[in-house]
Design a protein around this motif. Structure first.
Motif, PDB file in Angstrom:
ATOM      1  N   ASP A  72     -19.000  15.439   3.000  1.00 55.54           N
ATOM      2  CA  ASP A  72     -18.184  14.525   4.022  1.00 55.54           C
ATOM      3  C   ASP A  72     -16.354  14.186   3.196  1.00 55.54           C
ATOM      4  OD1 ASP A  72     -20.340  14.058   5.532  1.00 55.54           O
ATOM      5  OD2 ASP A  72     -20.144  11.563   5.181  1.00 55.54           O
ATOM      6  N   LEU A  73     -16.323  14.993   2.456  1.00 53.94           N
ATOM      7  CA  LEU A  73     -14.811  14.992   1.834  1.00 53.94           C
ATOM      8  C   LEU A  73     -14.167  16.365   2.297  1.00 53.94           C
ATOM      9  CD1 LEU A  73     -15.357  12.880  -1.412  1.00 53.94           C
ATOM     10  CD2 LEU A  73     -13.811  12.131   0.215  1.00 53.94           C
ATOM     11  N   ILE A  74     -15.161  17.279   1.642  1.00 51.35           N
ATOM     12  CA  ILE A  74     -14.815  18.818   2.050  1.00 51.35           C
ATOM     13  C   ILE A  74     -14.465  19.087   3.714  1.00 51.35           C
ATOM     14  CG2 ILE A  74     -15.937  20.671   1.959  1.00 51.35           C
ATOM     15  CD1 ILE A  74     -17.562  20.679  -0.225  1.00 51.35           C
ATOM     16  N   ILE A  75     -15.852  18.101   4.140  1.00 50.51           N
ATOM     17  CA  ILE A  75     -15.122  18.090   5.715  1.00 50.51           C
ATOM     18  C   ILE A  75     -13.760  17.907   6.225  1.00 50.51           C
ATOM     19  CG2 ILE A  75     -15.814  16.874   8.491  1.00 50.51           C
ATOM     20  CD1 ILE A  75     -19.121  18.194   7.579  1.00 50.51           C
ATOM     21  N   THR A  76     -13.497  16.668   5.269  1.00 51.17           N
ATOM     22  CA  THR A  76     -12.309  16.002   6.345  1.00 51.17           C
ATOM     23  C   THR A  76     -11.024  16.797   5.919  1.00 51.17           C
ATOM     24  OG1 THR A  76     -13.941  13.534   5.966  1.00 51.17           O
ATOM     25  CG2 THR A  76     -11.600  13.714   6.046  1.00 51.17           C
ATOM     26  N   ALA A  77     -11.417  17.490   3.974  1.00 48.84           N
ATOM     27  CA  ALA A  77     -10.475  17.921   3.575  1.00 48.84           C
ATOM     28  C   ALA A  77     -10.253  19.206   4.665  1.00 48.84           C
ATOM     29  CB  ALA A  77     -10.453  18.283   2.746  1.00 48.84           C
ATOM     30  N   THR A  78     -11.304  20.200   5.491  1.00 47.48           N
ATOM     31  CA  THR A  78     -11.453  20.883   6.008  1.00 47.48           C
ATOM     32  C   THR A  78     -10.529  21.222   7.024  1.00 47.48           C
ATOM     33  OG1 THR A  78     -12.775  22.224   4.423  1.00 47.48           O
ATOM     34  CG2 THR A  78     -12.597  23.284   6.219  1.00 47.48           C
ATOM     35  N   ASN A  79     -11.123  19.659   7.655  1.00 41.53           N
ATOM     36  CA  ASN A  79     -10.594  19.982   9.177  1.00 41.53           C
ATOM     37  C   ASN A  79      -8.762  19.562   9.274  1.00 41.53           C
ATOM     38  OD1 ASN A  79     -12.857  20.030  10.310  1.00 41.53           O
ATOM     39  ND2 ASN A  79     -13.575  18.082  10.641  1.00 41.53           N
ATOM     40  N   ASP A  80      -8.445  18.750   8.067  1.00 42.78           N
ATOM     41  CA  ASP A  80      -6.844  18.199   8.282  1.00 42.78           C
ATOM     42  C   ASP A  80      -5.880  19.514   8.157  1.00 42.78           C
ATOM     43  OD1 ASP A  80      -5.649  16.299   7.567  1.00 42.78           O
ATOM     44  OD2 ASP A  80      -4.753  16.893   6.109  1.00 42.78           O
ATOM     45  N   VAL A  81      -6.982  20.440   6.809  1.00 49.97           N
ATOM     46  CA  VAL A  81      -5.323  21.145   6.380  1.00 49.97           C
ATOM     47  C   VAL A  81      -5.834  21.814   7.691  1.00 49.97           C
ATOM     48  CG1 VAL A  81      -7.361  22.932   5.338  1.00 49.97           C
ATOM     49  CG2 VAL A  81      -5.212  22.953   4.634  1.00 49.97           C
ATOM     50  N   ILE A  82      -6.750  22.437   8.226  1.00 48.60           N
ATOM     51  CA  ILE A  82      -6.808  23.654   9.690  1.00 48.60           C
ATOM     52  C   ILE A  82      -5.871  23.178  10.657  1.00 48.60           C
ATOM     53  CG2 ILE A  82      -7.810  24.202  11.886  1.00 48.60           C
ATOM     54  CD1 ILE A  82     -10.089  24.677   9.326  1.00 48.60           C
ATOM     55  N   LYS A  83      -5.600  21.392  10.762  1.00 50.02           N
ATOM     56  CA  LYS A  83      -4.651  20.725  11.795  1.00 50.02           C
ATOM     57  C   LYS A  83      -3.495  20.966  11.202  1.00 50.02           C
ATOM     58  CE  LYS A  83      -3.820  16.153  14.143  1.00 50.02           C
ATOM     59  NZ  LYS A  83      -2.567  16.545  13.917  1.00 50.02           N
ATOM     60  N   GLN A  84      -3.351  21.225  10.306  1.00 53.36           N
ATOM     61  CA  GLN A  84      -1.732  21.160   9.552  1.00 53.36           C
ATOM     62  C   GLN A  84      -1.439  22.494  10.102  1.00 53.36           C
ATOM     63  OE1 GLN A  84      -1.587  20.747   5.398  1.00 53.36           O
ATOM     64  NE2 GLN A  84      -2.577  18.639   5.732  1.00 53.36           N
ATOM     65  N   VAL A  85      -2.291  23.488  10.286  1.00 54.25           N
ATOM     66  CA  VAL A  85      -1.998  24.828  10.804  1.00 54.25           C
ATOM     67  C   VAL A  85      -1.890  25.213  11.336  1.00 54.25           C
ATOM     68  CG1 VAL A  85      -2.754  27.407  10.426  1.00 54.25           C
ATOM     69  CG2 VAL A  85      -3.319  26.065   8.385  1.00 54.25           C
TER      70      VAL A  85
END
Length: 105
Positions: A72-85
């Motif tokens: 869950d932590l990996i998914i959360t961080a990954t989705n957030d970084v993609i949203k930033q891009v």
């Protein structure tokens, strides 16, 4: 043939805008974006092409009895970084499409 000069000017303006767009896109691709989850226990880094370039996981969060939390932590961080891009891309490239019907991006 007065209209021909206006057409040439418009074509030059379009070429100029296209060069600016390409430069802006290249700059975006070179940017680095970072997100973390779990109070910094999981960190994900991506470039402007949405390619994940680094994942860092603190040893404290690696619990064989709670793999779901780590996922869950990996998914959360990954989705957030993609949203930033995505947000940065829309902000940067949107300046070129303002006022255009339907936009380009």
């Amino acid at each position: 043939m007065k209209g021909g000069g206006n057409m040439n000017n418009m074509m030059k303006q379009m070429q100029k805008m296209q060069k600016k767009m390409m430069k802006a896109q290249e700059e975006l691709y070179e940017m680095t974006f970072e997100s973390s989850a779990g109070g910094g226990m999981v960190k994900v880094v991506a470039n402007g092409k949405k390619e994940i370039t680094d994942v860092q996981i603190s040893e404290e969060v690696v619990d064989p009895d709670d793999v779901d939390m780590l996922q869950d932590l990996i998914i959360t961080a990954t989705n957030d970084v993609i949203k930033q891009v995505d947000d940065k891309t829309n902000d940067t490239m949107g300046q070129f499409t303002k006022g255009m019907p339907g936009g380009m991006f």
